[in-house]
Design an enzyme around this catalytic site. Structure first.
Site, PDB file in Angstrom:
ATOM      1  N   SER A   1     -10.469  59.074  65.396  1.00  0.00           N
ATOM      2  CA  SER A   1     -11.753  59.534  65.937  1.00  0.00           C
ATOM      3  C   SER A   1     -11.545  60.305  67.232  1.00  0.00           C
ATOM      4  O   SER A   1     -12.492  60.870  67.761  1.00  0.00           O
ATOM      5  CB  SER A   1     -12.677  58.345  66.171  1.00  0.00           C
ATOM      6  OG  SER A   1     -12.065  57.425  67.029  1.00  0.00           O
TER       7      SER A   1
ATOM      8  N   HIS B   1     -12.712  62.264  59.665  1.00  0.00           N
ATOM      9  CA  HIS B   1     -13.272  61.262  60.568  1.00  0.00           C
ATOM     10  C   HIS B   1     -14.574  60.701  59.992  1.00  0.00           C
ATOM     11  O   HIS B   1     -15.614  61.353  60.041  1.00  0.00           O
ATOM     12  CB  HIS B   1     -13.496  61.885  61.960  1.00  0.00           C
ATOM     13  CG  HIS B   1     -14.130  60.949  62.924  1.00  0.00           C
ATOM     14  ND1 HIS B   1     -14.926  61.353  63.965  1.00  0.00           N
ATOM     15  CD2 HIS B   1     -14.081  59.589  62.999  1.00  0.00           C
ATOM     16  CE1 HIS B   1     -15.338  60.300  64.638  1.00  0.00           C
ATOM     17  NE2 HIS B   1     -14.851  59.219  64.070  1.00  0.00           N
TER      18      HIS B   1
ATOM     19  N   GLU C   1     -16.658  64.203  59.755  1.00  0.00           N
ATOM     20  CA  GLU C   1     -16.089  65.316  60.522  1.00  0.00           C
ATOM     21  C   GLU C   1     -14.760  65.668  59.860  1.00  0.00           C
ATOM     22  O   GLU C   1     -13.885  64.809  59.708  1.00  0.00           O
ATOM     23  CB  GLU C   1     -15.842  64.907  61.982  1.00  0.00           C
ATOM     24  CG  GLU C   1     -17.073  65.014  62.866  1.00  0.00           C
ATOM     25  CD  GLU C   1     -16.775  64.724  64.347  1.00  0.00           C
ATOM     26  OE1 GLU C   1     -17.496  65.247  65.194  1.00  0.00           O
ATOM     27  OE2 GLU C   1     -15.831  63.963  64.648  1.00  0.00           O
TER      28      GLU C   1
ATOM     29  N   ASN D   1     -17.798  62.448  69.212  1.00  0.00           N
ATOM     30  CA  ASN D   1     -17.385  61.502  70.247  1.00  0.00           C
ATOM     31  C   ASN D   1     -17.147  62.163  71.596  1.00  0.00           C
ATOM     32  O   ASN D   1     -17.371  61.559  72.637  1.00  0.00           O
ATOM     33  CB  ASN D   1     -16.132  60.736  69.806  1.00  0.00           C
ATOM     34  CG  ASN D   1     -16.496  59.633  68.824  1.00  0.00           C
ATOM     35  OD1 ASN D   1     -17.676  59.284  68.687  1.00  0.00           O
ATOM     36  ND2 ASN D   1     -15.513  59.085  68.139  1.00  0.00           N
TER      37      ASN D   1
END
Ligand code: 3HC
Length: 697
Positions: free
Chosen positions: A412, A433, A445, A483
Site C-alpha cells: 500500500s 493495491h 489501485e 494513502n
C-alpha cells in the site's frame, strides 16, 4: 441550407407490423435522433392503414439503456424530447409493443411503460436507476411503474435503483410475455395477436395499488439509512405517493418539475461526474486497445492474513482457482477458517447456498510451499509492509513462477520499482493495491511501475473488471494516490487537534460532509500502532529525535485503537467510538507542556482544512503524473475511502466550491497551495478543465 433532422431509427415491415429499430450504439441511449426517428416511424404507422401494430426494438446489444446522460446539461430546446415521445406512445391509436433485450433502464423502461405492451427475453434487465445519478424517473416512471407493479415494488425498484430480471418482471406483470427464442420474431407474433384488442390498455388509466400511509412512512424512514443527506430519493417517495392520490396528469406534471430540480442539483452533478469518471478510469492513454493480454486461469496468493484471504475471495467468487501460501500450518488454517466463515455468514444471510460455499472453498488450495505457485498465471504477494521481506519473496518468485506469469504486490506504500528490481523480469511486475476488506471494497489501485509492460498493465485492468473491482492506474510514490492523500489529511487533522479542536469535532465535520468516518475514527480502526511505528522508524532513519506528538503518547499509553478497545476513542461495546476522557486529559497536558494555546476550531474551518488538504495533495499528485486524471482521484476517494459519491469526490467538490476560494482558504489556514492548484485558480479553471485539456493532448 436546412439539414435533415438526425434519425437513429430504422423502419422495416413484417407484414402488418411496422418494426422500429433504434440504432444508437453502444447502449441505445435516448439521445438526439432517437425521438426524431420514433416520431417519423409513428407518423408512417398512423398514415398507413395496412399497418396494424408497431414493434420498438433496440439494435445491437440492448434496448434503450436510458436517457442520454451527456445531454442533461444542454438547454431544454436542444435536449432529446423523451417526454414528448412517451406522451405520443401513451395515446397512440394502434398497439405498440416494446421488445426488450439487454437493458431497459431509466428512460428506456419509461419508454416501454408508455407502450401498449412489453415483451422481453430471459435475462434482460429492467429498472429505474435514476436515483444513482441523483435524479428521478422523469418521463412518467414514477407514475406508471406503481400503476403496473404496485406501489411497494415500484418504491423498492426506484429507491434502490437496482434492476430486476425479465423472469421476475414477467411474474409481477411488468412485461406481458417472456419470449422464448428470437426476440423480434416473438414480438412480431405478439403484436399480431393483439391487433384487434379494443380498447387498448393504457397504463396511465390504471390505478396504483398497494399504497398505505404506513408504507410511505416506512419508506421515508428507511432513506435515513440508505440515502442519508440525499435529495432525489425523498422526491421519489413523494411522487410514488402522489401516484396513489392524484390523477395521472397531475402526478406526471409534478414529476416533470421535480426532475428538473433534481437534475440541476449539485448532488446530481456529483453523481453524474462519478458515473463518467468510473468509465474514464478504465481508459489508459497511449495503451493500444489490442495489446495482448495474459489469460488468467489460476492465481497464487502469498499470505493468508486478512488481506490475502480477502483477495483470494475475489478470485474464488468468479471461479478462478487460487493456491494460497503461508509459512506455518497454523497461519494457513486460520486464514482458510476466516475465508470459510465469511462465506458461511453470507450463506446464513441467504445470499449464497451452502453448495456455493463448498464450491468456492473447493477452488482454494492451501500450501506451505512456494514452489506450488509454479503454474499460476498471476501471483499476488500480500505479506506485511517490509521492503526486505518483499524483495526476498520476489527474488524467490522469479525462480519459481512460469515465464509470462504476472508478479503482483499488494503493497500500500512501498516502491514497486524496487520490488521489481529483485527479479530479472521487472516487466512482469505490477502493484495491485486492494483495500480492506478486500472482498468488499470495490477499489483497486493498479500501480504501473517504471518497467511494467503494456501487456501486464492491460491484463491488470481486465482482471479488475473480471473480479468486479474498479481499477484505477496510478504511478509509483509513497502511498500511491489514496494513502498519500490520506497521510496529508491525517497530518492536518492532528494539527487541528494540537490547535484546540477535539478529535470528535474533526470527525463530526467529515460526517457532515457525508463520510461514514472521520480521520480519527479511521485511524482507530486501522490501528494507531501502524502509523506510530512508521513515524518512529522514519525519525530514526533521519537521525531525528524520537517523535513525541499527542498521537504517539496515546499509543505509548497502550491505546492502539479499536483492536485494543481503546485508542483516541473508548470502545465500550468493541465497535462504537465514544469520546474518551483520557484523551481530553492527555491533550490538555500535551498542549500545556508544549506551550500551545488552545482555540476553538469551528466546523466550517475543520471541513475546509481537512477536505482541502486532500485536494491540495491531489493537485500535487496530478502535477507529478502519479494519477492520470483528477477524476481518477475522485474515483479512488469514493470507492476506497467512502467520500460521498453525491459530492463527486474531493476534486469535483473543490471544482464546485471554485478553486479560487479553495486557494484562499488553504492560505488562510496556513497550507501552501500546490502549484497546479494555484495555476488553475489564477486562470479561472477547474480540475475538470485540466482533465479535458489533457485528454485533448
Ligand atoms: N447516457 C449516455 N451514455 C451512456 C449511458 C447513458 N444513459 N449509459 C451508458 N453510456 C455510455 C458509457 O458512458 C460508456 O461510454 P464510453 O464507452 O465512452 O466510456 C458506454 O455507454 C458503455 O457503457 P458501459 O461501459 O457502462 O457499458 P456496460 O456494458 O458495462 O454497462 C449499462 C451498460 C448497464 C447500460 C451501463 O452503462 C449503465 O448503467 N448505464 C446507465 C443507465 C442509466 O442510468 N440510465 C438512466 C439514465 S437517467 C434517465 O433515463 C432519466 C430519465 O428518467 C428522464
Amino acid at each position: 441550407m436546412t439539414s435533415e433532422p438526425k434519425n437513429l431509427v430504422d423502419q422495416s415491415r413484417e407484414g402488418e407490423v411496422l418494426v422500429l429499430t433504434i440504432q444508437n450504439p453502444p447502449v441505445n441511449a435516448f439521445g438526439v435522433g432517437v425521438p426524431e426517428g420514433l416520431h417519423a416511424g409513428l407518423d408512417v404507422a398512423e398514415a398507413d392503414d395496412t399497418i396494424r401494430a408497431v414493434v420498438i426494438i433496440g439494435g445491437g446489444r440492448t434496448f434503450v439503456a436510458g436517457a442520454d446522460i451527456r445531454t442533461f446539461d444542454l438547454p431544454r430546446e436542444q435536449s432529446p424530447d423523451l417526454r414528448g415521445t412517451v406522451d405520443r406512445l401513451d395515446q397512440f391509436s394502434k398497439p405498440v409493443v416494446a421488445a426488450i433485450h439487454g437493458t431497459a433502464l431509466g428512460g428506456g423502461l419509461e419508454l416501454a411503460l408508455a407502450c401498449t405492451y412489453r415483451v422481453a427475453v430471459a435475462g434482460a434487465q429492467l429498472g429505474l436507476p435514476e436515483v444513482k445519478l441523483g435524479v428521478l424517473p422523469g418521463a412518467g416512471g414514477t407514475q406508471r411503474l406503481p400503476r403496473v407493479v404496485g406501489v411497494q415494488k415500484a418504491l423498492e425498484m426506484m429507491v434502490s435503483g437496482n434492476p430486476i430480471r425479465a423472469e421476475e418482471a414477467d411474474q409481477i406483470s411488468l412485461i406481458d410475455e417472456l419470449i422464448d427464442g428470437d426476440l423480434l420474431t416473438g414480438a412480431v407474433a405478439f403484436a399480431r395477436a393483439h391487433v384487434d384488442v379494443t380498447p387498448l390498455p393504457r397504463v396511465s388509466e390504471k390505478a396504483a395499488e398497494g399504497g398505505s400511509p404506513e408504507l410511505f412512512v416506512a419508506a421515508r424512514a428507511g432513506l435515513g439509512k440508505t440515502h442519508k443527506g440525499q435529495l432525489s430519493p425523498g422526491l421519489i417517495v413523494d411522487l410514488a405517493e402522489m401516484a396513489t392520490q392524484v390523477p395521472f396528469a397531475e402526478g406526471y406534471a409534478a414529476e416533470g418539475q421535480l426532475f428538473m430540480r433534481a437534475k440541476d442539483s449539485v448532488q446530481s452533478r456529483g453523481l453524474r461526474h462519478i458515473f463518467f469518471a468510473e468509465r474514464e478510469a478504465g481508459k489508459i492513454p497511449g495503451l493500444d486497445k489490442n495489446t495482448p493480454q495474459t489469460e488468467i486461469k489460476s492465481a497464487g496468493i502469498i499470505g493468508a492474513g486478512t488481506m490475502g484471504g480477502g483477495i483470494a475471495m475475489n478470485f474464488l467468487n468468479v471461479g478462478i482457482p487460487v493456491t494460497i501460501v503461508e509459512t506455518t500450518q497454523e497461519a494457513l488454517d486460520r486464514g482458510l477458517g476466516v475465508v470459510r466463515k465469511n462465506y458461511e455468514n453470507t450463506a446464513k444471510k441467504g445470499r449464497m447456498t451452502q453448495g456455493d460455499v463448498e464450491k468456492r472453498m473447493g477452488l482454494l488450495t492451501p500450501t506451505l510451499k512456494m514452489e506450488d505457485l509454479k503454474d499460476a498465471d498471476i501471483i499476488i504477494e500480500a505479506v506485511f509492509e517490509n521492503m526486505d521481506v518483499k524483495k526476498e519473496i520476489f527474488g524467490k518468485l522469479d525462480a519459481i513462477a512460469k515465464p509470462g506469469a504476472i508478479l503482483a504486490s499488494n503493497t500500500s506504500t512501498l516502491d514497486v520499482n524496487e520490488i521489481a528490481s529483485a527479479t530479472k523480469r521487472p516487466e512482469s511486475v505490477i502493484g495491485l493495491h486492494f483495500f480492506s476488506p478486500a472482498n468488499v471494497m470495490r477499489l483497486l489501485e493498479i500501480v504501473r511501475a517504471e518497467k511494467t509492460s503494456d501487456s501486464v498493465l492491460a491484463t491488470g485492468m481486465a482482471l479488475a473488471k473480471r473480479i468486479k473491482k474498479i481499477g484505477v492506474v496510478v504511478g509509483v510514490c509513497d502511498g500511491f494516490v489514496g494513502n498519500r492523500m490520506v497521510h496529508r489529511y491525517g497530518d492536518e487533522a492532528r494539527k487541528m487537534v494540537e490547535e484546540g479542536a477535539r478529535p470528535q469535532d474533526a470527525d463530526a465535520a467529515m460526517h457532515k460532509l457525508g463520510l461514514p468516518m472521520g480521520p480519527f475514527e479511521m485511524s482507530d480502526m486501522a490501528g494507531l500502532d501502524v502509523g506510530y511505528l512508521i513515524r518512529q522508524h522514519q525519525a530514526k532513519v533521519a537521525g531525528q529525535p524520537k517523535p513525541d506528538g499527542w498521537l504517539d503518547r496515546i499509543v505509548e499509553a497502550g491505546r492502539k485503537g479499536q483492536k485494543t478497545q481503546a485508542g483516541i476513542y473508548d470502545y465500550p461495546d468493541g465497535r462504537k467510538p465514544v469520546p474518551a476522557a483520557s484523551t481530553d486529559e492527555l491533550l490538555s497536558t500535551f498542549r500545556s507542556e508544549k506551550g500551545l494555546t488552545s482555540r476553538e476550531v469551528g466546523q466550517d474551518e475543520a471541513t475546509k482544512r481537512l477536505t482541502y488538504s486532500l485536494v491540495n495533495e491531489g493537485a500535487q499528485i496530478l502535477d507529478e503524473g502519479i494519477a492520470q486524471r483528477a477524476s481518477d482521484i475522485d474515483v479512488i476517494y469514493v470507492y476506497g475511502y467512502g467520500f460521498p459519491a453525491y459530492r463527486g469526490g474531493p476534486m469535483k467538490y473543490a471544482d464546485e466550491q471554485g478553486l479560487k476560494s479553495v486557494v484562499a482558504d488553504l492560505e488562510q489556514y496556513g497550507q501552501t497551495p500546490a502549484p497546479l492548484l494555484k495555476r488553475l485558480a489564477d486562470d479561472g479553471k477547474t480540475f475538470a478543465d485540466w482533465d479535458r485539456e489533457k485528454a485533448r493532448g
